[in-house]
Motif scaffolding. Sequence first.
Motif, PDB file in Angstrom:
ATOM      1  N   GLU A  40     -10.378 -27.349  -3.667  1.00 21.50           N
ATOM      2  CA  GLU A  40     -11.308 -26.517  -4.412  1.00 21.50           C
ATOM      3  C   GLU A  40     -12.508 -26.089  -3.586  1.00 21.50           C
ATOM      4  O   GLU A  40     -13.000 -24.964  -3.729  1.00 21.50           O
ATOM      5  N   SER A  41     -13.004 -26.954  -2.718  1.00 20.30           N
ATOM      6  CA  SER A  41     -14.186 -26.601  -1.928  1.00 20.30           C
ATOM      7  C   SER A  41     -13.926 -25.392  -1.039  1.00 20.30           C
ATOM      8  O   SER A  41     -14.755 -24.482  -0.942  1.00 20.30           O
ATOM      9  N   THR A  42     -12.772 -25.361  -0.374  1.00 21.09           N
ATOM     10  CA  THR A  42     -12.431 -24.216   0.473  1.00 21.09           C
ATOM     11  C   THR A  42     -12.274 -22.954  -0.372  1.00 21.09           C
ATOM     12  O   THR A  42     -12.714 -21.867   0.028  1.00 21.09           O
ATOM     13  N   CYS A  43     -11.674 -23.092  -1.546  1.00 15.84           N
ATOM     14  CA  CYS A  43     -11.536 -21.930  -2.428  1.00 15.84           C
ATOM     15  C   CYS A  43     -12.907 -21.431  -2.875  1.00 15.84           C
ATOM     16  O   CYS A  43     -13.123 -20.222  -3.010  1.00 15.84           O
ATOM     17  N   ARG A  44     -13.839 -22.341  -3.114  1.00 17.03           N
ATOM     18  CA  ARG A  44     -15.199 -21.933  -3.482  1.00 17.03           C
ATOM     19  C   ARG A  44     -15.869 -21.168  -2.343  1.00 17.03           C
ATOM     20  O   ARG A  44     -16.589 -20.201  -2.576  1.00 17.03           O
ATOM     21  N   VAL A  45     -15.643 -21.615  -1.099  1.00 16.98           N
ATOM     22  CA  VAL A  45     -16.174 -20.878   0.055  1.00 16.98           C
ATOM     23  C   VAL A  45     -15.693 -19.439   0.001  1.00 16.98           C
ATOM     24  O   VAL A  45     -16.470 -18.484   0.148  1.00 16.98           O
ATOM     25  N   TRP A  46     -14.408 -19.263  -0.224  1.00 21.26           N
ATOM     26  CA  TRP A  46     -13.826 -17.921  -0.200  1.00 21.26           C
ATOM     27  C   TRP A  46     -14.317 -17.054  -1.341  1.00 21.26           C
ATOM     28  O   TRP A  46     -14.640 -15.886  -1.147  1.00 21.26           O
TER      29      TRP A  46
END
Length: 430
Positions: free
Chosen positions: A384-390
Amino acid sequence: MTPTPRKARLSIAEAFESLTREPLPLRITAYDGSAAGPEDAPYRFHIATDRGLNYLMSSPDPDLALGRAYVAGDLELYGTHPGDPYDALVVLKEGVKFRRPSPAEFVTMVRSLGASNLVPPPPPPQEAPSRVRRVVQGLRHSLGRDAEAIHHHYDVSNRFYELVLGPSMTYTCAVFPHESATLEEAQFAKYDLVARKLGLEPGQRLLDVGCGWGGMVRHAAKEYGVKALGVTLSREQATWAQEEIKRQGLDDLAEVRHLDYRLVEESEFDAVSSIGLTEHIGVRNYAPYFSFLRGKLKPRGRLLNHCITRADSTQSTRTGEFIDRYVFPDGELAAPGRIVTAVHDAGLEVHHEENLRLHYARTLAGWCANLAEHWDECVAEVGESTCRVWGLYMAGSRLAFERNEIQLHHVLAAKVDEHGRNGFPLRPTW
């Protein structure tokens, strides 16, 4: 003598509200139970943890502070999808005007919220080291450091990129031929526009530097019968691209190599395309970059440079801290005039320049929609953290293109022969 009364302690929400110049257009809540802003606001920012408060107080850069807290999940956003927080960012950007507190206000705030929050906690694991600390990876834009910067962003997961970018696997600005065009139609139109600007014909040779997943290489081979070579610093991209080339039966014309463009040995190409690479090479390297590309062209060969630019030359060439740490480490953007000057100074003749700024805003909207639609699968793939970055990066970039803070320019040039001939017709054919 009566002592001066000590100022009351501020709640978390009160502290943040005190930093704004105008009434809040959104709701702020915090884990201490405090709240500020209208109860019926369409968007709510919730500071969920002490670490989130720590991130917000300890970073000198507001964008980096908000980004860290949001990526870590310590700052929650309600009223919009995490894959596409665009609408909330518009309200935040246009409606929240922060001011710098006075020394007395700062002391009251620190006393209320805790001085320990001024000491930064470890950043989220998705964050790259600062510009200063990246020196251990080599000099800026050295072969090794550029490879690490590309690996940080592009070697996330090919499946993740398939979900976000769509079937074209194209991570650059599309060109929308009409209002109702789909993202896939627009990416095809972009590649075809580049091909027509380059005057591609069967039997010619194309070099595509920074080729990504090979979209331009495949388009040139499939639609124009051109023998195309693409190079990328991402091993994951090269692997995916070669598999797709083989799947489409284009092996005899198309090739993608995991290679730094500076190590390409072949020359005498009819055309060179650089689609989204210039942002990564560094402004001080424009001269050797365009000279290198000129050296790869045969006389009357054409170069098409496609890149994000600043809106004018008064802005810093450095990207913001959030983009630098989470998206494009060492990325730099210059104004379009600087690009044109560098191309001319390298001995190439510029024939056409085009700004596609609003097309990139539409492209980013399409990518955000894809991320939101496939959110659960994307989270399962990369976290989820990487998806939030994007989601944050793409929605913020869309807003920047719409507000003319950044632009997207095509610069078309040619290598004139010894007689001054450039190979162009009297009027453009594309």
